[in-house]
Scaffold this motif. Structure first.
Motif, PDB file in Angstrom:
ATOM      1  N   TYR A  47     -13.471  12.590  21.893  1.00 16.27           N
ATOM      2  CA  TYR A  47     -12.696  13.823  21.940  1.00 16.27           C
ATOM      3  C   TYR A  47     -11.998  14.011  23.286  1.00 16.27           C
ATOM      4  CZ  TYR A  47     -15.532  14.350  17.845  1.00 16.27           C
ATOM      5  OH  TYR A  47     -16.142  14.108  16.637  1.00 16.27           O
ATOM      6  N   ASN A  48     -11.888  12.932  24.032  1.00 17.19           N
ATOM      7  CA  ASN A  48     -11.177  12.986  25.301  1.00 17.19           C
ATOM      8  C   ASN A  48      -9.674  12.965  25.031  1.00 17.19           C
ATOM      9  OD1 ASN A  48     -10.406  12.854  27.950  1.00 17.19           O
ATOM     10  ND2 ASN A  48     -11.574  11.021  28.454  1.00 17.19           N
ATOM     11  N   THR A  49      -8.969  13.975  25.497  1.00 16.38           N
ATOM     12  CA  THR A  49      -7.530  14.054  25.224  1.00 16.38           C
ATOM     13  C   THR A  49      -6.731  13.031  26.027  1.00 16.38           C
ATOM     14  OG1 THR A  49      -7.353  15.822  26.872  1.00 16.38           O
ATOM     15  CG2 THR A  49      -7.614  16.479  24.563  1.00 16.38           C
ATOM     16  N   ASN A  50      -7.320  12.508  27.098  1.00 19.61           N
ATOM     17  CA  ASN A  50      -6.688  11.431  27.873  1.00 19.61           C
ATOM     18  C   ASN A  50      -7.739  10.357  28.093  1.00 19.61           C
ATOM     19  OD1 ASN A  50      -5.573   9.671  29.754  1.00 19.61           O
ATOM     20  ND2 ASN A  50      -4.606  11.288  30.962  1.00 19.61           N
ATOM     21  N   VAL A  51      -7.640   9.265  27.346  1.00 17.16           N
ATOM     22  CA  VAL A  51      -8.685   8.246  27.341  1.00 17.16           C
ATOM     23  C   VAL A  51      -8.901   7.619  28.711  1.00 17.16           C
ATOM     24  CG1 VAL A  51      -7.225   6.284  26.705  1.00 17.16           C
ATOM     25  CG2 VAL A  51      -9.612   6.334  25.953  1.00 17.16           C
ATOM     26  N   ASN A  52      -7.894   7.718  29.590  1.00 11.34           N
ATOM     27  CA  ASN A  52      -8.004   7.093  30.905  1.00 11.34           C
ATOM     28  C   ASN A  52      -8.523   8.035  31.988  1.00 11.34           C
ATOM     29  OD1 ASN A  52      -7.313   4.282  30.787  1.00 11.34           O
ATOM     30  ND2 ASN A  52      -5.262   4.930  30.153  1.00 11.34           N
ATOM     31  N   GLN A  53      -8.866   9.257  31.609  1.00  9.72           N
ATOM     32  CA  GLN A  53      -9.449  10.190  32.563  1.00  9.72           C
ATOM     33  C   GLN A  53     -10.900  10.454  32.223  1.00  9.72           C
ATOM     34  OE1 GLN A  53      -7.112  13.764  32.806  1.00  9.72           O
ATOM     35  NE2 GLN A  53      -5.547  12.824  34.078  1.00  9.72           N
ATOM     36  N   ALA A  54     -11.700  10.744  33.256  1.00  7.74           N
ATOM     37  CA  ALA A  54     -13.102  11.100  33.033  1.00  7.74           C
ATOM     38  C   ALA A  54     -13.181  12.466  32.357  1.00  7.74           C
ATOM     39  CB  ALA A  54     -13.852  11.122  34.357  1.00  7.74           C
ATOM     40  N   MET A  55     -14.179  12.651  31.500  1.00  4.39           N
ATOM     41  CA  MET A  55     -14.382  13.926  30.823  1.00  4.39           C
ATOM     42  C   MET A  55     -15.263  14.846  31.652  1.00  4.39           C
ATOM     43  SD  MET A  55     -14.901  13.267  26.741  1.00  4.39           S
ATOM     44  CE  MET A  55     -14.795  15.027  26.384  1.00  4.39           C
ATOM     45  N   LYS A  56     -15.006  16.139  31.532  1.00  2.00           N
ATOM     46  CA  LYS A  56     -15.868  17.132  32.144  1.00  2.00           C
ATOM     47  C   LYS A  56     -17.084  17.363  31.254  1.00  2.00           C
ATOM     48  CE  LYS A  56     -12.896  17.947  35.468  1.00  2.00           C
ATOM     49  NZ  LYS A  56     -13.173  17.527  36.868  1.00  2.00           N
ATOM     50  N   GLY A  57     -18.099  18.020  31.813  1.00  2.12           N
ATOM     51  CA  GLY A  57     -19.294  18.341  31.036  1.00  2.12           C
ATOM     52  C   GLY A  57     -20.418  17.360  31.286  1.00  2.12           C
ATOM     53  N   ASP A  58     -21.461  17.469  30.486  1.00  2.00           N
ATOM     54  CA  ASP A  58     -22.639  16.613  30.641  1.00  2.00           C
ATOM     55  C   ASP A  58     -22.309  15.193  30.193  1.00  2.00           C
ATOM     56  OD1 ASP A  58     -24.441  18.892  31.276  1.00  2.00           O
ATOM     57  OD2 ASP A  58     -24.069  19.431  29.186  1.00  2.00           O
ATOM     58  N   ASP A  59     -22.669  14.208  31.003  1.00  2.00           N
ATOM     59  CA  ASP A  59     -22.489  12.821  30.577  1.00  2.00           C
ATOM     60  C   ASP A  59     -23.310  12.541  29.326  1.00  2.00           C
ATOM     61  OD1 ASP A  59     -20.840  12.445  32.713  1.00  2.00           O
ATOM     62  OD2 ASP A  59     -22.234  11.239  33.887  1.00  2.00           O
ATOM     63  N   VAL A  60     -24.541  13.035  29.317  1.00  6.21           N
ATOM     64  CA  VAL A  60     -25.430  12.857  28.167  1.00  6.21           C
ATOM     65  C   VAL A  60     -26.120  14.183  27.886  1.00  6.21           C
ATOM     66  CG1 VAL A  60     -27.447  11.645  27.246  1.00  6.21           C
ATOM     67  CG2 VAL A  60     -25.825  10.429  28.712  1.00  6.21           C
ATOM     68  N   LEU A  61     -26.178  14.570  26.620  1.00  8.54           N
ATOM     69  CA  LEU A  61     -26.896  15.765  26.203  1.00  8.54           C
ATOM     70  C   LEU A  61     -27.629  15.433  24.904  1.00  8.54           C
ATOM     71  CD1 LEU A  61     -27.649  18.733  26.420  1.00  8.54           C
ATOM     72  CD2 LEU A  61     -25.450  19.323  25.378  1.00  8.54           C
ATOM     73  N   LEU A  62     -28.946  15.423  24.980  1.00 12.41           N
ATOM     74  CA  LEU A  62     -29.775  15.043  23.836  1.00 12.41           C
ATOM     75  C   LEU A  62     -30.658  16.203  23.394  1.00 12.41           C
ATOM     76  CD1 LEU A  62     -31.022  11.508  24.968  1.00 12.41           C
ATOM     77  CD2 LEU A  62     -29.155  12.013  23.411  1.00 12.41           C
ATOM     78  N   LEU A  63     -30.782  16.362  22.068  1.00 10.73           N
ATOM     79  CA  LEU A  63     -31.616  17.402  21.490  1.00 10.73           C
ATOM     80  C   LEU A  63     -32.313  16.853  20.252  1.00 10.73           C
ATOM     81  CD1 LEU A  63     -28.402  19.234  21.531  1.00 10.73           C
ATOM     82  CD2 LEU A  63     -30.236  20.584  22.497  1.00 10.73           C
ATOM     83  N   ASN A  64     -33.290  17.586  19.778  1.00  8.54           N
ATOM     84  CA  ASN A  64     -33.913  17.295  18.491  1.00  8.54           C
ATOM     85  C   ASN A  64     -33.185  18.107  17.438  1.00  8.54           C
ATOM     86  OD1 ASN A  64     -35.468  17.045  16.200  1.00  8.54           O
ATOM     87  ND2 ASN A  64     -37.415  17.448  17.217  1.00  8.54           N
ATOM     88  N   ARG A  65     -32.422  17.451  16.594  1.00  8.57           N
ATOM     89  CA  ARG A  65     -31.632  18.156  15.575  1.00  8.57           C
ATOM     90  C   ARG A  65     -32.508  19.053  14.705  1.00  8.57           C
ATOM     91  NH1 ARG A  65     -26.855  17.498  12.325  1.00  8.57           N
ATOM     92  NH2 ARG A  65     -26.090  15.800  13.625  1.00  8.57           N
ATOM     93  N   GLU A  66     -33.765  18.610  14.446  1.00 10.28           N
ATOM     94  CA  GLU A  66     -34.656  19.366  13.577  1.00 10.28           C
ATOM     95  C   GLU A  66     -35.346  20.517  14.295  1.00 10.28           C
ATOM     96  OE1 GLU A  66     -34.449  18.633  10.458  1.00 10.28           O
ATOM     97  OE2 GLU A  66     -33.141  16.954  10.975  1.00 10.28           O
ATOM     98  N   ASN A  67     -35.385  20.479  15.610  1.00 10.21           N
ATOM     99  CA  ASN A  67     -36.012  21.545  16.404  1.00 10.21           C
ATOM    100  C   ASN A  67     -35.315  21.609  17.758  1.00 10.21           C
ATOM    101  OD1 ASN A  67     -37.587  23.395  17.738  1.00 10.21           O
ATOM    102  ND2 ASN A  67     -39.419  22.096  17.848  1.00 10.21           N
ATOM    103  N   LEU A  68     -34.233  22.353  17.818  1.00 11.92           N
ATOM    104  CA  LEU A  68     -33.407  22.403  19.024  1.00 11.92           C
ATOM    105  C   LEU A  68     -34.175  22.929  20.229  1.00 11.92           C
ATOM    106  CD1 LEU A  68     -30.068  23.844  17.561  1.00 11.92           C
ATOM    107  CD2 LEU A  68     -30.623  21.449  18.027  1.00 11.92           C
ATOM    108  N   TYR A  69     -35.240  23.693  19.974  1.00 10.66           N
ATOM    109  CA  TYR A  69     -35.963  24.347  21.064  1.00 10.66           C
ATOM    110  C   TYR A  69     -37.107  23.497  21.625  1.00 10.66           C
ATOM    111  CZ  TYR A  69     -33.340  28.403  19.510  1.00 10.66           C
ATOM    112  OH  TYR A  69     -32.322  29.261  19.181  1.00 10.66           O
ATOM    113  N   GLU A  70     -37.281  22.290  21.085  1.00  8.13           N
ATOM    114  CA  GLU A  70     -38.353  21.411  21.572  1.00  8.13           C
ATOM    115  C   GLU A  70     -38.128  21.044  23.034  1.00  8.13           C
ATOM    116  OE1 GLU A  70     -39.772  16.797  21.049  1.00  8.13           O
ATOM    117  OE2 GLU A  70     -38.905  17.801  19.301  1.00  8.13           O
TER     118      GLU A  70
END
Length: 279
Positions: free
Chosen positions: A130-153
């Motif tokens: 979803y990077n609008t410019n493939v040659n630029q770095a994206m803002k935000g978290d490089d990695v964000l991981l969650l448990n889809r079945e329990n987001l609050y874990e």
């Protein structure tokens, strides 16, 4: 005798004992101190070509969605001339061509895949698509991981860096946001918007609720710093790493000629796209 579990394992899980990362990398959890939790990774002998093959597939997966891949394969059937199709793919600019962006994205991808393997948590969105410019770095978290079945874990956020040569400055750069206190993830609302775009309104609403709860400090947040650099990486991290965040782990990957790993992986990914990724 009961096996002792390291603090690193408690936070991000054990290094895999099978699969790609087991075949590619050795892992050592360094002795923990009050201000340091460090897992260092190193490359097993004669595994570079094997690693490039896998990483190139991940590069395609993280940058290009499945529907676009299908359209490319359809176009390949329409453009019978091999070189005509290669030129078509080249003009699409599906992957970054800027060296700095390749190194940043490649390192991020390795961290994302590694943490999914060790934590068994979910990467809900391949954000590089979803990077609008493939040659630029994206803002935000490089990695964000969650448990889809329990987001609050728990929530795991990762910051990744590539350096041809490691230094005190880059180690401090990785840790500066994580070292003193628990930083909130930046991309939960981005995930919620994407889930809404995908038609999963229930998950979108749950993510928005999670974002509020995170501000109350009621959900465990694990922070991971990652540095991909040369063979001196481990020693430099051990020398300069300082963190007062008990939920922060630094993962280092020190290998010979890390720039070649990234460059050759992107070259192979591009080649796979040009030949339709099915030969």
């Amino acid at each position: 005798m009961e096996k002792t579990i390291s603090e690193q394992c408690k936070l991000i899980g054990e290094h895999p004992n099978s699969s790609f990362f087991y075949e590619w990398l050795e892992s050592v959890d360094e002795p923990v101190t009050e201000n340091k939790k460090h897992r260092h990774l190193s490359e097993k002998k004669a595994s570079r070509e094997f690693a490039i093959e896998q990483i190139s597939d991940w590069i395609v997966k993280h940058h290009i969605d499945e529907k676009r891949i299908k359209r490319l394969k359809k176009k390949r059937e329409e453009i019978l001339d091999k070189y005509g199709f290669e030129e078509y793919v080249k003009k699409q600019t599906l992957l970054p061509t800027v060296d700095k962006t390749k190194k940043g994205n490649g390192t991020e991808i390795i961290l994302a895949e590694y943490l999914q393997e060790t934590t068994k948590l979910n990467l809900l969105v391949y954000r590089l698509r979803y990077n609008t410019n493939v040659n630029q770095a994206m803002k935000g978290d490089d990695v964000l991981l969650l448990n889809r079945e329990n987001l609050y874990e728990k929530v795991i956020i990762g910051e990744s860096k590539f350096r041809t040569t490691p230094s005190k400055a880059v180690i401090e750069e990785v840790t500066k946001e994580f070292a003193k206190e628990m930083r909130l993830p930046l991309s939960v609302t981005f995930l919620a918007q994407k889930m809404s775009d995908f038609g999963d309104e229930d998950l979108a609403e749950s993510l928005e609720d999670l974002n509020v709860t995170l501000h109350d400090g009621k959900v465990p947040i694990i922070s991971v710093g990652f540095l991909l650099s040369n063979h001196n990486t481990t020693a430099n991290v051990n020398r300069h790493l300082v963190s007062n965040n008990p939920n922060f782990v630094f993962v280092s990957l020190g290998i010979e000629k890390p720039e070649e790993l990234i460059a050759m992986s992107f070259d192979l990914a591009e080649e796979k796209l040009k030949r339709g990724n099915d030969e």
